[in-house]
Design a protein around this motif. Sequence first.
Motif, PDB file in Angstrom:
ATOM      1  N   UNK A 179       0.805  -1.229   0.000  1.00  0.00           N
ATOM      2  CA  UNK A 179       0.000   0.000   0.000  1.00  0.00           C
ATOM      3  C   UNK A 179       0.834   1.273   0.000  1.00  0.00           C
ATOM      4  N   UNK A 180       2.148   1.165   0.208  1.00  0.00           N
ATOM      5  CA  UNK A 180       2.996   2.355   0.340  1.00  0.00           C
ATOM      6  C   UNK A 180       3.896   2.595  -0.863  1.00  0.00           C
ATOM      7  N   UNK A 181       3.977   1.669  -1.788  1.00  0.00           N
ATOM      8  CA  UNK A 181       4.969   1.736  -2.862  1.00  0.00           C
ATOM      9  C   UNK A 181       4.746   2.951  -3.756  1.00  0.00           C
ATOM     10  N   UNK A 182       5.807   3.782  -3.863  1.00  0.00           N
ATOM     11  CA  UNK A 182       5.735   4.917  -4.786  1.00  0.00           C
ATOM     12  C   UNK A 182       6.932   4.987  -5.733  1.00  0.00           C
ATOM     13  N   UNK A 214      -2.296  -0.262  -8.564  1.00  0.00           N
ATOM     14  CA  UNK A 214      -3.707  -0.290  -8.158  1.00  0.00           C
ATOM     15  C   UNK A 214      -3.871  -0.023  -6.678  1.00  0.00           C
ATOM     16  N   UNK A 215      -2.908  -0.492  -5.879  1.00  0.00           N
ATOM     17  CA  UNK A 215      -3.052  -0.414  -4.427  1.00  0.00           C
ATOM     18  C   UNK A 215      -2.171   0.641  -3.773  1.00  0.00           C
ATOM     19  N   UNK A 216      -1.386   1.355  -4.538  1.00  0.00           N
ATOM     20  CA  UNK A 216      -0.495   2.362  -3.955  1.00  0.00           C
ATOM     21  C   UNK A 216      -0.371   3.554  -4.894  1.00  0.00           C
ATOM     22  N   UNK A 217       0.110   4.660  -4.342  1.00  0.00           N
ATOM     23  CA  UNK A 217       0.275   5.900  -5.117  1.00  0.00           C
ATOM     24  C   UNK A 217       1.620   5.867  -5.835  1.00  0.00           C
ATOM     25  N   UNK A 225      -1.549   4.223 -13.123  1.00  0.00           N
ATOM     26  CA  UNK A 225      -1.837   5.589 -12.658  1.00  0.00           C
ATOM     27  C   UNK A 225      -3.201   5.669 -11.982  1.00  0.00           C
ATOM     28  N   UNK A 226      -3.616   4.595 -11.338  1.00  0.00           N
ATOM     29  CA  UNK A 226      -4.951   4.588 -10.745  1.00  0.00           C
ATOM     30  C   UNK A 226      -5.102   5.636  -9.656  1.00  0.00           C
ATOM     31  N   UNK A 227      -4.009   5.915  -8.913  1.00  0.00           N
ATOM     32  CA  UNK A 227      -4.080   6.941  -7.857  1.00  0.00           C
ATOM     33  C   UNK A 227      -3.803   8.345  -8.396  1.00  0.00           C
ATOM     34  N   UNK A 228      -3.478   8.463  -9.666  1.00  0.00           N
ATOM     35  CA  UNK A 228      -3.346   9.778 -10.296  1.00  0.00           C
ATOM     36  C   UNK A 228      -2.107  10.556  -9.936  1.00  0.00           C
ATOM     37  N   UNK A 229      -1.007   9.862  -9.505  1.00  0.00           N
ATOM     38  CA  UNK A 229       0.212  10.591  -9.127  1.00  0.00           C
ATOM     39  C   UNK A 229       1.433  10.103  -9.894  1.00  0.00           C
ATOM     40  N   UNK A 256      -5.347   9.564 -19.427  1.00  0.00           N
ATOM     41  CA  UNK A 256      -6.016  10.393 -18.409  1.00  0.00           C
ATOM     42  C   UNK A 256      -5.096  10.659 -17.217  1.00  0.00           C
ATOM     43  N   UNK A 257      -3.842  10.217 -17.296  1.00  0.00           N
ATOM     44  CA  UNK A 257      -2.897  10.379 -16.186  1.00  0.00           C
ATOM     45  C   UNK A 257      -2.210  11.740 -16.294  1.00  0.00           C
ATOM     46  N   UNK A 258      -2.877  12.768 -15.779  1.00  0.00           N
ATOM     47  CA  UNK A 258      -2.408  14.138 -15.965  1.00  0.00           C
ATOM     48  C   UNK A 258      -1.182  14.470 -15.131  1.00  0.00           C
ATOM     49  N   UNK A 259      -0.778  13.578 -14.237  1.00  0.00           N
ATOM     50  CA  UNK A 259       0.412  13.819 -13.420  1.00  0.00           C
ATOM     51  C   UNK A 259       1.699  13.447 -14.149  1.00  0.00           C
ATOM     52  N   UNK A 260       1.617  12.701 -15.241  1.00  0.00           N
ATOM     53  CA  UNK A 260       2.814  12.229 -15.932  1.00  0.00           C
ATOM     54  C   UNK A 260       3.683  13.398 -16.398  1.00  0.00           C
ATOM     55  N   UNK A 261       5.010  13.233 -16.199  1.00  0.00           N
ATOM     56  CA  UNK A 261       5.969  14.255 -16.600  1.00  0.00           C
ATOM     57  C   UNK A 261       7.025  13.704 -17.560  1.00  0.00           C
TER      58      UNK A 261
END
Length: 976
Positions: free
Chosen positions: A330-333, A352-355, A375-379, A400-405
């Motif tokens: 749940x913490x993996x970023x 799916x389960x982490x940001x 990108x389910x959490x959008x970050x 739809x993943x607007x956070x992508x850089x």
Amino acid sequence: MASAFILLLLFTVSLCFHPNFAINQESLYLLRVKDSLSDPAGSLNNWSDRDATPCNWTGIVCDNRNSVISVNLTGASLSGPFPMFVCRLPSLSMISLSNNSINSSLPVTISSCRNLTYLDLSDNLFVGTIPYSLADIHSLRYINFEANNFSGEIPESFGNFQLLETFKINENLLNGTVPAALGRITSLKSLELAYNPFSPGRLPPELGNLTNLEVLWLSHCHLEGPIPESFVGLSRIKNLDLSGNRLTGPIPSLICKLKSVVQIELYANLFTGKLPAGWSNLTELRRFDAAMNNLTGTIPDELCELPLEWLNLYENQLNGQIPESIAKSPNLYDLRLFGNQLSGSLPSELGKNSALQTLDVSHNNLSGVIPEHLCQRGVLEELVLIYNSFSGNIPESLGKCRSLMRIRMRGNQLSGEIPADFWGLPHVYLLDLDSNAFSGNISNKIFGARNLSTLSVSENMLSGSIPRETGSLENLVEFSAHDNHLGGEIPSSLVHLGQLGKLDLSNNHLSGEIPRGVKDLKQLNELNLANNRLYGEIPDEIGSMPVLNYLDLSRNTFSGSIPRSLQNLKLNMLNLSNNQLSGEVPPLFAKEVYRDSFLGNPGLCGDIAGLCNPTGENRSRAFLWVLRSIFVIAGIVFLVGVVCFVWKYKNAKKMNKGVIMTKWTSFHKLGFSEFEINECLKEANVIGRGASGKVYKVVLSNGEIVAVKKLWERSDKIEDEFEIEVETLGKVRHKNIVKLWCSCNTGSCKLLVYEYMPNGSLGDLLHINKSKLLNWRTRFKIVLDAAEGLSYLHHDCVPSIVHRDVKSNNILLDENFGAKISDFGVAKILKTVNQGVESMSVIVGSRGYIAPEYAYTLRVNEKSDIYSFGIVILELVTGRTPTDPDFGGKDLATWVCMTLDKEGIDHVMDPSLDSEFKEQICRLLDIGLLCTSSLPINRPSMRTVVKMLQALANNMPNVVDKDGKTFPSCDQESMV
């Protein structure tokens, strides 16, 4: 002096009769502290004998009895010796002089500060050894000596501390070994010794006795051998960082028993074998980094079942599949697994389960589809999948993943149409989809990608026309779409891309003419429209493009004559072959060297083999033109000769009269006089000439040798360069920065006296038939030295200094081929907040080394130096100059990339280098290419570059100089 002493005595006596004598006595001590320090910022201005008590003075804290208990002068811009009078304050428990320029040794009498519990001297210029007597202050709980120049060993007496909880001495010059005596300080909670050039040695098993230890940071300490089994006793450890050493063997199973550990960093060692079992015990582990080792086997499923925040296992030899269990954390970023031999597909529920913010699995053997939920959490910000075998489509969800850089998918087998929304993601600055099998059109939704800097979609099967909305991407620097099936006309809106530096649309089906207004592409460096169906005349306005140096319009159907305005360009590459051009070749290009640039144009004439022969009239006209040119050139040469003679005559008279030595400024204790320097400024002693003046070798009467630069007397520019050099070098102190002894400015004469560097410049040795003196080990030592010098300028000088002319000719070599950065005549001291970007009024630097964004925008920061340093690395690896004509108009970095892709490392590497070191050379080449990234944001900081070089050095044999003296491969001062 006598009168001053009497006044001080009277003042002291008067205090004795004051009812608050104790407080006033403390005021007196603090005023003596003030007198001993240089205070250019006026931080101590309110320290005055007019106050009855010092309790309201800057940085002073008193207890309820008005006794001073704390002196905190952090960041006060103070310099001078350590102020020993502060130790006379009887109740003092805290001293903080962090982030100043205190430049002395630490006195043995420091032990007189008997009641200290807190001592912070970090980020200063302290030198010498650490006094053994410091351990006599039994009350100390906190010691911080980070980022100084302490040398020698950590005293054995430190084992006598009984209350010490924190000891930090990272980033110094300690060259002993990590003492086992530290294992006796059982009260320690944090021990940080990282980035010191300790003598190679084993990790002391005694440190396993520190049962209260929570933080152990021993990164880059030249540690060898295995991790001791005694470390299982570190039952409270939370952060364990042993990275960048030469620790060997497998990662020990004892690590799995450290139940409280939160963060483990073991990257860049020599660990081999498989990751151990038993990870289920590490219920607190959040961050694990074992990258850049030689680990084999699979990634343990137990490790991936932990609630990890980030997992870094890149650049190992891991194989097998990525466990599905990693997707359940749940913490993996942050997940970085690149540079392994992993196979199979990505976990289907990853993200799916982490940001999830960063995913980099490039350079593996992964296949299958891209997971739907990344990108389910959008970050999600970075998605790097390059050089695998992924197939299928890009998921619609990523559109739809607007956070992508940052998106890199090149070198896969992806296919189908790219989602329309994916083209218009608002924060993406890098979109790299090269070398796949994508089809369909470039969507007109691309207008939404306002932040896009690099658009690279080459070597796909894209069709349709280029949308005119592409011309609205005002930040676009590179647009590469070669080898597709694009058709239609080139949109006229592209001429509005004011930042565009590269446009490569070659090998498509484009038609029509080159858009009018192309001259407005002021920053365009490369224009490649080869192998299309373009027609019409070549616009004359192309000759007005100020920085264009690569022009390829071959294999089209352009007609008419070649515009003579092309002669205004400084082209490294020109190809107009296989068109329908006619008329005469412009005189500048009527040379055999340009022959291949014009072949395949039946109507084109010129004195070049393979083109039609000019008529007799044209020959006669050409002969007259040549004759006139000879007479004009002869006249110019004569006039220049007369001017030079007059100038030399006046200069000789001035030399004979001597130079009046006034306004001398010294920056070190000198063992010579300025008059002795003047007597040696003779033509026979000249060892170099440059754009700013002559350099003399001066042998002094005491046998010492110095180098003296005498600047030309000609312009305000020289005056500016002189002032900049003096201002910069006068206060810089670093072993990899050339030392400025003193300077002289009398108006008519400007002299700079430097330490003498007997092996001259790196550029001369590398490119003037002396490269045999530079074997691989020597070259690497030079790179590391220079990197540490630049890191000091960027990260340790306050404010930061940008050199702006980093090149091989400005890297000087001492008798042991130690490298030092020189020539600060165009350096820039950044005065903006947080070392931001500053705009210049004019481009400075040397051709071939100037960063692309600097040439385009005149904006400069540390990233400009990093690009130039990357070019120096490529020089050392290839043995070629940055402007080698064999590059066909490309720059060195581009040539290296192209040659690597087509022919491999053997065609890039300097043939004089021993192939035994090919692996290390490849790694250094990777660092150079990273530094020369076209996007500044992708370049590492110099601090990171030093870390990477040191990590590489730890995997190299000892460096041996020409006299057989052995240097540990990373035995260098570290300023990171």
